[in-house]
Design an enzyme around this catalytic site. Sequence first.
Site, PDB file in Angstrom:
ATOM      1  N   HIS A  73       0.839  -1.203   0.000  1.00 40.50           N
ATOM      2  CA  HIS A  73       0.000   0.000   0.000  1.00 40.50           C
ATOM      3  C   HIS A  73       0.872   1.249   0.000  1.00 40.50           C
ATOM      4  O   HIS A  73       1.920   1.307   0.635  1.00 40.50           O
ATOM      5  CB  HIS A  73      -0.977   0.001   1.177  1.00 40.50           C
ATOM      6  CG  HIS A  73      -0.354  -0.013   2.544  1.00 40.50           C
ATOM      7  ND1 HIS A  73       0.130   1.122   3.155  1.00 40.50           N
ATOM      8  CD2 HIS A  73      -0.154  -1.023   3.429  1.00 40.50           C
ATOM      9  CE1 HIS A  73       0.599   0.819   4.359  1.00 40.50           C
ATOM     10  NE2 HIS A  73       0.447  -0.478   4.547  1.00 40.50           N
ATOM     11  N   ASP A  75      -0.087   4.372   0.978  1.00 35.91           N
ATOM     12  CA  ASP A  75      -0.374   5.386   1.994  1.00 35.91           C
ATOM     13  C   ASP A  75       0.362   5.113   3.294  1.00 35.91           C
ATOM     14  O   ASP A  75       0.759   3.972   3.600  1.00 35.91           O
ATOM     15  CB  ASP A  75      -1.876   5.499   2.252  1.00 35.91           C
ATOM     16  CG  ASP A  75      -2.499   4.193   2.736  1.00 35.91           C
ATOM     17  OD1 ASP A  75      -2.166   3.129   2.174  1.00 35.91           O
ATOM     18  OD2 ASP A  75      -3.310   4.225   3.684  1.00 35.91           O
ATOM     19  N   ASP A 105       6.586   0.446   6.798  1.00 36.98           N
ATOM     20  CA  ASP A 105       5.159   0.242   6.556  1.00 36.98           C
ATOM     21  C   ASP A 105       4.687   1.175   5.452  1.00 36.98           C
ATOM     22  O   ASP A 105       4.086   2.197   5.725  1.00 36.98           O
ATOM     23  CB  ASP A 105       4.385   0.492   7.853  1.00 36.98           C
ATOM     24  CG  ASP A 105       2.922   0.135   7.769  1.00 36.98           C
ATOM     25  OD1 ASP A 105       2.545  -0.614   6.841  1.00 36.98           O
ATOM     26  OD2 ASP A 105       2.148   0.611   8.608  1.00 36.98           O
ATOM     27  N   GLU A 137      -4.934   1.940   2.395  1.00 35.60           N
ATOM     28  CA  GLU A 137      -5.016   0.718   3.198  1.00 35.60           C
ATOM     29  C   GLU A 137      -5.211   1.051   4.662  1.00 35.60           C
ATOM     30  O   GLU A 137      -5.925   0.342   5.388  1.00 35.60           O
ATOM     31  CB  GLU A 137      -3.726  -0.104   3.016  1.00 35.60           C
ATOM     32  CG  GLU A 137      -3.745  -1.466   3.704  1.00 35.60           C
ATOM     33  CD  GLU A 137      -3.224  -1.430   5.151  1.00 35.60           C
ATOM     34  OE1 GLU A 137      -3.364  -2.448   5.860  1.00 35.60           O
ATOM     35  OE2 GLU A 137      -2.678  -0.389   5.571  1.00 35.60           O
ATOM     36  N   GLU A 138      -4.566   2.116   5.126  1.00 35.90           N
ATOM     37  CA  GLU A 138      -4.603   2.473   6.542  1.00 35.90           C
ATOM     38  C   GLU A 138      -5.989   2.930   7.002  1.00 35.90           C
ATOM     39  O   GLU A 138      -6.246   3.019   8.195  1.00 35.90           O
ATOM     40  CB  GLU A 138      -3.579   3.581   6.840  1.00 35.90           C
ATOM     41  CG  GLU A 138      -2.131   3.211   6.550  1.00 35.90           C
ATOM     42  CD  GLU A 138      -1.541   2.221   7.550  1.00 35.90           C
ATOM     43  OE1 GLU A 138      -2.279   1.780   8.454  1.00 35.90           O
ATOM     44  OE2 GLU A 138      -0.348   1.903   7.420  1.00 35.90           O
ATOM     45  N   GLU A 165       3.829  -6.513   4.014  1.00 34.72           N
ATOM     46  CA  GLU A 165       3.771  -5.798   5.288  1.00 34.72           C
ATOM     47  C   GLU A 165       4.959  -6.218   6.164  1.00 34.72           C
ATOM     48  O   GLU A 165       5.518  -7.311   5.989  1.00 34.72           O
ATOM     49  CB  GLU A 165       2.464  -6.114   6.018  1.00 34.72           C
ATOM     50  CG  GLU A 165       1.219  -5.569   5.350  1.00 34.72           C
ATOM     51  CD  GLU A 165       0.927  -4.123   5.709  1.00 34.72           C
ATOM     52  OE1 GLU A 165       1.755  -3.500   6.392  1.00 34.72           O
ATOM     53  OE2 GLU A 165      -0.139  -3.625   5.293  1.00 34.72           O
ATOM     54  N   HIS A 359       4.033   3.102  12.454  1.00 31.84           N
ATOM     55  CA  HIS A 359       3.145   4.141  13.005  1.00 31.84           C
ATOM     56  C   HIS A 359       3.790   4.956  14.122  1.00 31.84           C
ATOM     57  O   HIS A 359       3.122   5.789  14.730  1.00 31.84           O
ATOM     58  CB  HIS A 359       1.831   3.526  13.527  1.00 31.84           C
ATOM     59  CG  HIS A 359       1.025   2.836  12.474  1.00 31.84           C
ATOM     60  ND1 HIS A 359      -0.283   2.427  12.687  1.00 31.84           N
ATOM     61  CD2 HIS A 359       1.319   2.467  11.192  1.00 31.84           C
ATOM     62  CE1 HIS A 359      -0.742   1.846  11.590  1.00 31.84           C
ATOM     63  NE2 HIS A 359       0.227   1.856  10.674  1.00 31.84           N
TER      64      HIS A 359
END
Length: 386
Positions: A73, A75, A105, A137-138, A165, A359
């Site tokens: 992903h 984003d 990520d 995706e997030e 991931e 994150h």
Amino acid sequence: MTLLTRTEAILADLIAFPTVSIDPNVEMMAYMATLLEDAGARVELFHDATGKKANLFGTIGPDCEGGIVLSGHSDVVPVTDQDWSTDPFALSERGDFLMGRGTCDMKGFIAATIAMAKPYAAHTLRRPIHFCFTHDEETGCVGAKSLVPELQKRGYKPSIAIIGEPTEMRIIEGHKGCCEYTTRFTGLEGHGSNPDRGVNAVAYAVKYATRLMELAEELKTRAPRDSRFDPAWTTVNIGRLHGGHAHNVIPGKAELEWEMRPVQYGDGEFLREMLESYIETDLLPAMRAVSPRADITTQIIGEVVGLEPMEVNMARTLIAALTGCETADVVPFNTEAGLFQQLGMSAVVCGPGSIAQAHKPDEYLARAQLADCLTMLDGLGQSCAE
């Protein structure tokens, strides 16, 4: 330039695109499309209704079924209110760590796959290798959910999907689903000195939340005996309750944000049916006895299926052969893998970096992890050419 150096250069470019989920990603997608096309890939971009977001699907190799999808992903999560020691959108080095928002990520994996495009094109592949990069995706796997039907329309039938991931290059063969909801309560405002003349939206939100937590306890008893997840059962979490204005005002509006992470498909249906029954038989009759316009509605923010562990999994077998990893695990976090599994593919999650860094401020990817990922991807290309 070595393959690792090339990958790091691409990663630096990707990090410089601040593709936070609320922001556009089309410039980054155009950049990746150019690199893949220059390597000889056939690339198509799928834009959303706004034109500001896009998915990418590219192919190197023959136009046939049975291909391998490399998925990531585009984003990243916000950096707002995070205490970074460096610019999060400029790749920096600290020893053998590559730092920046999205390094693990999951732009590190994406950079590695793009770096491998030219080596793949140099092979005579007997099965296609597909590049699949999605948006948002997030925030509920929005991009992947819109891309899947488009791939079906075009007749793509890959057999294996590898979702990169951050797993520290461990093989993940199963994970829970993720369902996110916002439940809104509409009551009747009034003076706090006479609460019976109003419908307290916050109070009813609390009753709903209490019932939700009671059902969360019941879900523990429904855990499959052979569940490998930790925790073993479907979980429920209340993330936010908002409502009201002042001590002496009966609140007329309230919102409850909550999520469910199912280990089995039936648990979601059970929870929704029990909540609907509680609303219709208990909450709404009491609310509407005072105000006929009172209401409770639930908005689906995102419902993403889990990745079900399968006894026979070609993706697991392939990645085990490429990495030498003899075990496969399950994890509680969610990915897009289940969506590919629903398309009939064997799917696993395997990528560089640790979810423990995702994150967080000063997110990083160990250079050794990136090198291991390239080794796996190189082996994958050779296996497709044999």
